[in-house]
Design an enzyme around this catalytic site. Sequence first.
Site, PDB file in Angstrom:
ATOM      1  N   ASP A  76       0.847  -1.203   0.000  1.00  0.00           N
ATOM      2  CA  ASP A  76       0.000   0.000   0.000  1.00  0.00           C
ATOM      3  C   ASP A  76       0.884   1.256   0.000  1.00  0.00           C
ATOM      4  O   ASP A  76       0.860   2.035   0.936  1.00  0.00           O
ATOM      5  CB  ASP A  76      -0.944  -0.003   1.230  1.00  0.00           C
ATOM      6  CG  ASP A  76      -0.216  -0.044   2.566  1.00  0.00           C
ATOM      7  OD1 ASP A  76       0.986  -0.407   2.597  1.00  0.00           O
ATOM      8  OD2 ASP A  76      -0.834   0.323   3.596  1.00  0.00           O
ATOM      9  N   ASP A  86       7.561   3.703   3.060  1.00  0.00           N
ATOM     10  CA  ASP A  86       8.420   2.543   3.311  1.00  0.00           C
ATOM     11  C   ASP A  86       8.098   1.397   2.353  1.00  0.00           C
ATOM     12  O   ASP A  86       8.996   0.634   1.975  1.00  0.00           O
ATOM     13  CB  ASP A  86       8.365   2.105   4.779  1.00  0.00           C
ATOM     14  CG  ASP A  86       6.944   1.853   5.269  1.00  0.00           C
ATOM     15  OD1 ASP A  86       6.005   2.518   4.788  1.00  0.00           O
ATOM     16  OD2 ASP A  86       6.771   0.987   6.142  1.00  0.00           O
ATOM     17  N   ASP A  87       6.845   1.285   1.905  1.00  0.00           N
ATOM     18  CA  ASP A  87       6.521   0.294   0.863  1.00  0.00           C
ATOM     19  C   ASP A  87       7.331   0.580  -0.396  1.00  0.00           C
ATOM     20  O   ASP A  87       7.784  -0.351  -1.073  1.00  0.00           O
ATOM     21  CB  ASP A  87       5.037   0.371   0.478  1.00  0.00           C
ATOM     22  CG  ASP A  87       4.090   0.121   1.640  1.00  0.00           C
ATOM     23  OD1 ASP A  87       3.603  -0.994   1.789  1.00  0.00           O
ATOM     24  OD2 ASP A  87       3.865   1.075   2.404  1.00  0.00           O
ATOM     25  N   ASN A 101      -2.553   2.592   3.614  1.00  0.00           N
ATOM     26  CA  ASN A 101      -2.000   3.925   3.892  1.00  0.00           C
ATOM     27  C   ASN A 101      -2.828   5.021   3.228  1.00  0.00           C
ATOM     28  O   ASN A 101      -2.993   6.107   3.762  1.00  0.00           O
ATOM     29  CB  ASN A 101      -0.549   4.015   3.409  1.00  0.00           C
ATOM     30  CG  ASN A 101       0.409   3.255   4.309  1.00  0.00           C
ATOM     31  OD1 ASN A 101       0.188   3.163   5.519  1.00  0.00           O
ATOM     32  ND2 ASN A 101       1.452   2.691   3.729  1.00  0.00           N
ATOM     33  N   THR A 158       2.906  -6.076   2.839  1.00  0.00           N
ATOM     34  CA  THR A 158       3.395  -4.935   3.623  1.00  0.00           C
ATOM     35  C   THR A 158       2.282  -3.907   3.867  1.00  0.00           C
ATOM     36  O   THR A 158       2.552  -2.732   4.114  1.00  0.00           O
ATOM     37  CB  THR A 158       4.600  -4.250   2.927  1.00  0.00           C
ATOM     38  OG1 THR A 158       4.170  -3.760   1.653  1.00  0.00           O
ATOM     39  CG2 THR A 158       5.765  -5.200   2.764  1.00  0.00           C
ATOM     40  N   ASN A 201       1.421   0.987  17.131  1.00  0.00           N
ATOM     41  CA  ASN A 201       1.572   2.362  16.636  1.00  0.00           C
ATOM     42  C   ASN A 201       0.219   2.965  16.248  1.00  0.00           C
ATOM     43  O   ASN A 201       0.107   4.164  16.035  1.00  0.00           O
ATOM     44  CB  ASN A 201       2.588   2.453  15.477  1.00  0.00           C
ATOM     45  CG  ASN A 201       2.134   1.702  14.224  1.00  0.00           C
ATOM     46  OD1 ASN A 201       1.050   1.109  14.184  1.00  0.00           O
ATOM     47  ND2 ASN A 201       2.969   1.717  13.192  1.00  0.00           N
ATOM     48  N   PHE A 258      -0.703  -0.633  12.682  1.00  0.00           N
ATOM     49  CA  PHE A 258      -1.635  -0.157  11.653  1.00  0.00           C
ATOM     50  C   PHE A 258      -2.168  -1.267  10.729  1.00  0.00           C
ATOM     51  O   PHE A 258      -3.384  -1.414  10.569  1.00  0.00           O
ATOM     52  CB  PHE A 258      -0.958   0.942  10.821  1.00  0.00           C
ATOM     53  CG  PHE A 258      -1.805   1.464   9.685  1.00  0.00           C
ATOM     54  CD1 PHE A 258      -2.733   2.470   9.893  1.00  0.00           C
ATOM     55  CD2 PHE A 258      -1.662   0.953   8.398  1.00  0.00           C
ATOM     56  CE1 PHE A 258      -3.517   2.952   8.854  1.00  0.00           C
ATOM     57  CE2 PHE A 258      -2.435   1.432   7.344  1.00  0.00           C
ATOM     58  CZ  PHE A 258      -3.367   2.435   7.574  1.00  0.00           C
ATOM     59  N   ASN A 259      -1.275  -2.043  10.107  1.00  0.00           N
ATOM     60  CA  ASN A 259      -1.727  -3.030   9.112  1.00  0.00           C
ATOM     61  C   ASN A 259      -2.697  -4.052   9.727  1.00  0.00           C
ATOM     62  O   ASN A 259      -3.611  -4.522   9.046  1.00  0.00           O
ATOM     63  CB  ASN A 259      -0.536  -3.770   8.495  1.00  0.00           C
ATOM     64  CG  ASN A 259       0.348  -2.865   7.654  1.00  0.00           C
ATOM     65  OD1 ASN A 259      -0.068  -1.778   7.269  1.00  0.00           O
ATOM     66  ND2 ASN A 259       1.576  -3.305   7.383  1.00  0.00           N
ATOM     67  N   HIS A 313       9.883   0.448   7.923  1.00  0.00           N
ATOM     68  CA  HIS A 313       9.333  -0.878   8.231  1.00  0.00           C
ATOM     69  C   HIS A 313       9.434  -1.903   7.098  1.00  0.00           C
ATOM     70  O   HIS A 313       9.983  -2.991   7.265  1.00  0.00           O
ATOM     71  CB  HIS A 313       7.839  -0.755   8.572  1.00  0.00           C
ATOM     72  CG  HIS A 313       7.503   0.284   9.577  1.00  0.00           C
ATOM     73  ND1 HIS A 313       7.579   0.057  10.934  1.00  0.00           N
ATOM     74  CD2 HIS A 313       7.076   1.570   9.453  1.00  0.00           C
ATOM     75  CE1 HIS A 313       7.202   1.134  11.597  1.00  0.00           C
ATOM     76  NE2 HIS A 313       6.895   2.081  10.721  1.00  0.00           N
ATOM     77  N   ASP A 314       8.807  -1.573   5.967  1.00  0.00           N
ATOM     78  CA  ASP A 314       8.461  -2.611   4.992  1.00  0.00           C
ATOM     79  C   ASP A 314       9.641  -3.331   4.323  1.00  0.00           C
ATOM     80  O   ASP A 314       9.560  -4.541   4.097  1.00  0.00           O
ATOM     81  CB  ASP A 314       7.512  -2.030   3.929  1.00  0.00           C
ATOM     82  CG  ASP A 314       6.151  -1.689   4.528  1.00  0.00           C
ATOM     83  OD1 ASP A 314       5.813  -2.229   5.594  1.00  0.00           O
ATOM     84  OD2 ASP A 314       5.433  -0.869   3.920  1.00  0.00           O
TER      85      ASP A 314
END
Length: 316
Positions: A10, A14-15, A39, A125, A159, A166-167, A240-241
């Site tokens: 998404d 970071d993706d 996102n 991700t 977070n 989130f995910n 992150h991703d």
Amino acid sequence: MVKKIILDSDPGHDDAVAILLALGNKNIDLLGVTTIGGNQTLHKVTYNALAVLEQAHEYKVPVAAGCAKPLVRELETAPGIHGDTGLDGVDLPKPSRSVIDKHGVDFIIDTIMGNEPKTITLVPTGPLTNIAMAVRKEPRIVDRVKEVVLMGGGVHVGNWSAVAEFNMKVDPEAAHVVFNAPWPVTMIGLDLTHQALCTPARQRDIESIGTPTAKFVSQLMDFFRKSYEKNQGFVDPPVHDPCTVAYLIDPSVITVRKAPIDVETQGTLTLGMTVADLRAPAPADCHTQFGVKLDADRFWQLIHEAIANIGEGMDR
Ligand code: PIR
Ligand code: CA
């Protein structure tokens, strides 16, 4: 050994880095990018996926749009982190091509069923809606994939709430399906990704590559840094991703621990929490594990090399 992966994402700052890491590393064969509302809305993140590939002069990797909304709930996006477009703060080229004429969920199913068993790795991700839909539509993919390496969750850290990432929080029912299917799942959660901090020194090192893609990543990090300062009280943003892709390139970059992991779908305070049972030892049939420790120097080295490989645009 080259690993064949599908990135389900998404984008997202970071993706975008995860896509570039997959493109720029020779040991990853990126079979396709599927997109998921997260996102930002599906429409926006799909545009972003195409634009990131365009930026890298990658015109062949198929992009398939997936689900616009979670299985049960309404979509909650993260404009405070990624901006109104989902990729605010960067100069994006206009995509010269469009998505393929196949739904993302069918792309996932057809790719797994059309390849040899245990050769395809799923790398989600974003929220897990597409993956859960694929499991429900074609349950045989569970035995047929090699593994699932996902960014999401965390061991008792959050977070998007005190305990939810989130995910997971955006589509907890989908996450529940994915963690409870008996395939190997590696959870790269917040406790791992919060070690992947883009310090100013890491960012200068990327800039020193001097290519348009390096500049693009630096712009991504500038915006992500500001968001994370404002909204999460971080000095340096956690990227992150790409930790998922880095783990597939070189498993020694992340230390993992086996533990049963389930997802809370009922809790009023804990909705979307990934609950890890840390009572040792993990049962023999445990199919879930989570990232514990990141080798940050090696991680940033992999990112650097991938960006340098993309150069002015890759020869593929
Ligand atoms: C969402 C994200 C990142 C930061 C916040 N605060 C919210 C996105 C990232 O793209 C990553 O996949 C995951 N969701 C981290 O929670
Ligand atoms: Ca993401």
